[in-house]
Design an enzyme around this catalytic site. Sequence first.
Site, PDB file in Angstrom:
ATOM      1  N   GLU A  26      37.137  37.984  42.579  1.00  7.66           N
ATOM      2  CA  GLU A  26      38.142  38.644  43.428  1.00  7.66           C
ATOM      3  C   GLU A  26      37.795  38.527  44.909  1.00  7.66           C
ATOM      4  O   GLU A  26      38.353  39.227  45.738  1.00  7.66           O
ATOM      5  CB  GLU A  26      38.319  40.114  43.012  1.00  7.66           C
ATOM      6  CG  GLU A  26      37.044  40.917  42.938  1.00  7.66           C
ATOM      7  CD  GLU A  26      37.268  42.371  42.502  1.00  7.66           C
ATOM      8  OE1 GLU A  26      38.405  42.836  42.496  1.00  7.66           O
ATOM      9  OE2 GLU A  26      36.264  43.029  42.183  1.00  7.66           O
ATOM     10  N   ASN A  28      44.398  41.287  42.986  1.00  9.66           N
ATOM     11  CA  ASN A  28      44.721  42.303  44.006  1.00  9.66           C
ATOM     12  C   ASN A  28      43.767  42.153  45.189  1.00  9.66           C
ATOM     13  O   ASN A  28      44.180  42.127  46.345  1.00  9.66           O
ATOM     14  CB  ASN A  28      44.604  43.714  43.431  1.00  9.66           C
ATOM     15  CG  ASN A  28      45.395  43.886  42.149  1.00  9.66           C
ATOM     16  OD1 ASN A  28      46.268  43.080  41.856  1.00  9.66           O
ATOM     17  ND2 ASN A  28      45.076  44.915  41.393  1.00  9.66           N
ATOM     18  N   ASP A  29      42.484  42.055  44.873  1.00  4.92           N
ATOM     19  CA  ASP A  29      41.512  41.876  45.952  1.00  4.92           C
ATOM     20  C   ASP A  29      41.437  40.428  46.416  1.00  4.92           C
ATOM     21  O   ASP A  29      41.264  40.167  47.608  1.00  4.92           O
ATOM     22  CB  ASP A  29      40.119  42.350  45.501  1.00  4.92           C
ATOM     23  CG  ASP A  29      39.968  43.851  45.718  1.00  4.92           C
ATOM     24  OD1 ASP A  29      40.396  44.329  46.781  1.00  4.92           O
ATOM     25  OD2 ASP A  29      39.436  44.524  44.818  1.00  4.92           O
ATOM     26  N   ARG A  80      34.625  47.596  33.291  1.00  5.14           N
ATOM     27  CA  ARG A  80      34.158  47.193  34.612  1.00  5.14           C
ATOM     28  C   ARG A  80      33.225  48.277  35.137  1.00  5.14           C
ATOM     29  O   ARG A  80      33.564  49.462  35.113  1.00  5.14           O
ATOM     30  CB  ARG A  80      35.350  47.027  35.552  1.00  5.14           C
ATOM     31  CG  ARG A  80      34.906  46.726  36.974  1.00  5.14           C
ATOM     32  CD  ARG A  80      36.058  46.390  37.849  1.00  5.14           C
ATOM     33  NE  ARG A  80      36.810  47.564  38.251  1.00  5.14           N
ATOM     34  CZ  ARG A  80      37.938  47.513  38.955  1.00  5.14           C
ATOM     35  NH1 ARG A  80      38.440  46.348  39.307  1.00  5.14           N
ATOM     36  NH2 ARG A  80      38.563  48.612  39.298  1.00  5.14           N
ATOM     37  N   ARG A 131      38.946  50.501  34.183  1.00  3.31           N
ATOM     38  CA  ARG A 131      38.479  50.843  35.540  1.00  3.31           C
ATOM     39  C   ARG A 131      37.601  52.095  35.440  1.00  3.31           C
ATOM     40  O   ARG A 131      38.086  53.219  35.554  1.00  3.31           O
ATOM     41  CB  ARG A 131      39.671  51.115  36.457  1.00  3.31           C
ATOM     42  CG  ARG A 131      40.476  49.873  36.834  1.00  3.31           C
ATOM     43  CD  ARG A 131      41.561  50.238  37.852  1.00  3.31           C
ATOM     44  NE  ARG A 131      42.059  49.078  38.564  1.00  3.31           N
ATOM     45  CZ  ARG A 131      43.185  48.432  38.257  1.00  3.31           C
ATOM     46  NH1 ARG A 131      43.915  48.816  37.236  1.00  3.31           N
ATOM     47  NH2 ARG A 131      43.578  47.391  38.970  1.00  3.31           N
ATOM     48  N   HIS A 168      58.665  67.433  31.700  1.00  2.00           N
ATOM     49  CA  HIS A 168      58.990  67.348  30.273  1.00  2.00           C
ATOM     50  C   HIS A 168      60.317  66.662  30.028  1.00  2.00           C
ATOM     51  O   HIS A 168      60.475  65.905  29.076  1.00  2.00           O
ATOM     52  CB  HIS A 168      59.007  68.740  29.663  1.00  2.00           C
ATOM     53  CG  HIS A 168      57.633  69.299  29.517  1.00  2.00           C
ATOM     54  ND1 HIS A 168      57.382  70.633  29.403  1.00  2.00           N
ATOM     55  CD2 HIS A 168      56.442  68.680  29.466  1.00  2.00           C
ATOM     56  CE1 HIS A 168      56.087  70.815  29.295  1.00  2.00           C
ATOM     57  NE2 HIS A 168      55.498  69.644  29.345  1.00  2.00           N
ATOM     58  N   CYS A 196      43.058  40.141  35.553  1.00  2.00           N
ATOM     59  CA  CYS A 196      43.395  41.559  35.391  1.00  2.00           C
ATOM     60  C   CYS A 196      44.071  42.121  36.632  1.00  2.00           C
ATOM     61  O   CYS A 196      44.381  43.304  36.686  1.00  2.00           O
ATOM     62  CB  CYS A 196      42.162  42.369  35.020  1.00  2.00           C
ATOM     63  SG  CYS A 196      40.843  42.227  36.227  1.00  2.00           S
TER      64      CYS A 196
HETATM   65  C1  PEP Z   1      41.867  43.408  41.484  1.00  4.22           C
HETATM   66  O1  PEP Z   1      41.292  43.488  42.562  1.00  4.22           O
HETATM   67  O2  PEP Z   1      42.727  42.542  41.214  1.00  4.22           O
HETATM   68  C2  PEP Z   1      41.586  44.382  40.412  1.00  4.22           C
HETATM   69  C3  PEP Z   1      42.058  44.244  39.205  1.00  4.22           C
HETATM   70  O3  PEP Z   1      40.823  45.451  40.736  1.00  4.22           O
HETATM   71  P1  PEP Z   1      41.316  46.734  41.537  1.00  4.22           P
HETATM   72  O4  PEP Z   1      42.795  46.648  41.685  1.00  4.22           O
HETATM   73  O5  PEP Z   1      40.855  47.903  40.753  1.00  4.22           O
HETATM   74  O6  PEP Z   1      40.574  46.568  42.833  1.00  4.22           O
HETATM   75 MG    MG Z   2      39.470  44.670  42.748  1.00  5.00          MG
END
Ligand code: PEP
Ligand code: MG
Length: 568
Positions: A428, A451-452, A329, A293, A186, A499
């Site tokens: 990705e 990210n992937d 997604r 997500r 808090h 994303c």
């Molecule tokens: C990504 O892979 O960039 C992505 C947005 O998905 P996540 O991070 O959930 O795998």
């Molecule tokens: Mg991903």
Amino acid sequence: MIKGIAASRGIGIGSICVITEHELKYDTARIDDTEGEKKRFADAIEKFKNETSEMAEDIRKRIGPKEAEILEGHLVMISDPSMSGEMNKMIAAGQCAEAAVEAVCDMFIGMFSKMDDDMMRQRASDISDIKISLLKKLLGIEDVDISKVAPGTILVAKDLTPSMTSQIVKENVAGIITEVGGKTSHSAILARALEIPAVLSVPDITSKVKDKDTAIVDGTEGIVYINPEGDVLSQYIIKREEFIRKQSELQSFIGKETITKDGQSVELFCNIGTPKDAKKAMECDGEGIGLFRSEFLFMDNNHLPSEDEQFAAYREAAQIMEGRPVIIRTLDVGGDKDIPYLNIKKEENPFLGYRAVRYCLGNRDSYEVQLRAIMRASAFGKVKIMVPLVTCVDEIRAVKEMVSEIKKDFDANGTAYDKDIEVGCMIETPAASLIADLLAKEADFFSIGTNDLTQYTMCVDRGNADVAYLYSTFQPSVLRSIKFIIESGRKAGIPVGMCGEAAADPLMIPLLISFGLTEFSVNPVLVLTARCIISKWSKEEADALAAKALSLPTEAEIVALMKESSKE
Ligand code: PEP
Ligand code: MG
């Protein structure tokens, strides 16, 4: 320098006021006049309730309704018969009021603090706050009046309870340091709401400092300096000015359109995990949801959420966003995202295994449930479907086929949905990137999951620290891939968004503008930062920089160039 938990951003420099803890000692002898003791207890409860509701009202006016809920929660808890009723029973049996308060509160504190859930553990600190307030009322102890501290005060306390925080006059408190508490406690929530820099969980700080010591509170990095050297102090005075300048610059972007320096508009969306996060996206001025997500809905359950349960969640997000796009997604399970009740068998290489769209197309009954839920929610806003981890055209075709079958069913039985609902493709994987031109003919939109994409392009497990040095979106291979994806989408006339985390990276943004990205989807708290950076680059400037960056052979050189050219 002392490290703690960075709980509220910003830099505070000032003079310390230590809030000392009173010894809450009392005589534990048995009471004969139990009626008199009950009256003393009732008076203390009455006083507690009056003061707490006054403070809650004050917080509601000065800070906001969400923050006032914390104290209102205290009122609900103390009114619960399982609390005050138990205390009265103990008093009737001859215990003094203080002992009854302590025993019952400690029992609840013990119970809540063992729970796994963060929110539940937070209840333990609420009850501890109630206990201390009640004991002080019974013992006639008056607290330091925090509302009267001088401007430029750094408050140092073991814990900053909501009742203390309610007295804070924002203009006078330059920073907060406590011994306990984390990012979600808090004190952290209230410090953030008041925009006061705060560092929490600094070990033994109350015994290491005294009133009038000078302190620097770096709430961004989670660092505290006590009586700092002259050069540290002067550096921090500059840092503080810089922070204030940037904050006011960012505030000027609230409610503005997201446009580049030369007036090209782009969309700035948010990544969320739950429908509640959509509220955050709205509060942070997001223009839509670029990635919902949906796996969190599955992870937070111990059973496969039904069509109606999923529909309720997707509809809630759509309604909160009031007609702005909401890209949902479909289940991205597998890899590092385990959902135990799905009983997916253990794999040698889970990142290369039965995950995301592969799992969904292999379990069509449950995939159909999800698609139906999303499509029903499309009657309540601009909902879109996004398919993760696509590696070939067949996958997107198969999903589209399922969507058209569901449309037929909905049309036949009169279920409301958006007949133009779009089906997009996450790009990705290197496979999807290499066939982006082919996928662009099938998908209504692309969203690049950097990210992937970085993980699979560079062959680095995104969670493996030993190979983390290779995990960078600025690797020439990843940049070429991103450029090709965006160009392929543009050629086919479909929108291309991003994303992955890179969409909010100030160093990456100029490259994305140059490549022609039209939608950036970021963590809600980064909306204004991204909008500010986007506004600083024209296409021409971004193109010149991108050309240079793409001519460099190594990641290190590219990052150095981007840093050198940064307009942050
Ligand atoms: C990504 O892979 O960039 C992505 C947005 O998905 P996540 O991070 O959930 O795998
Ligand atoms: Mg991903």
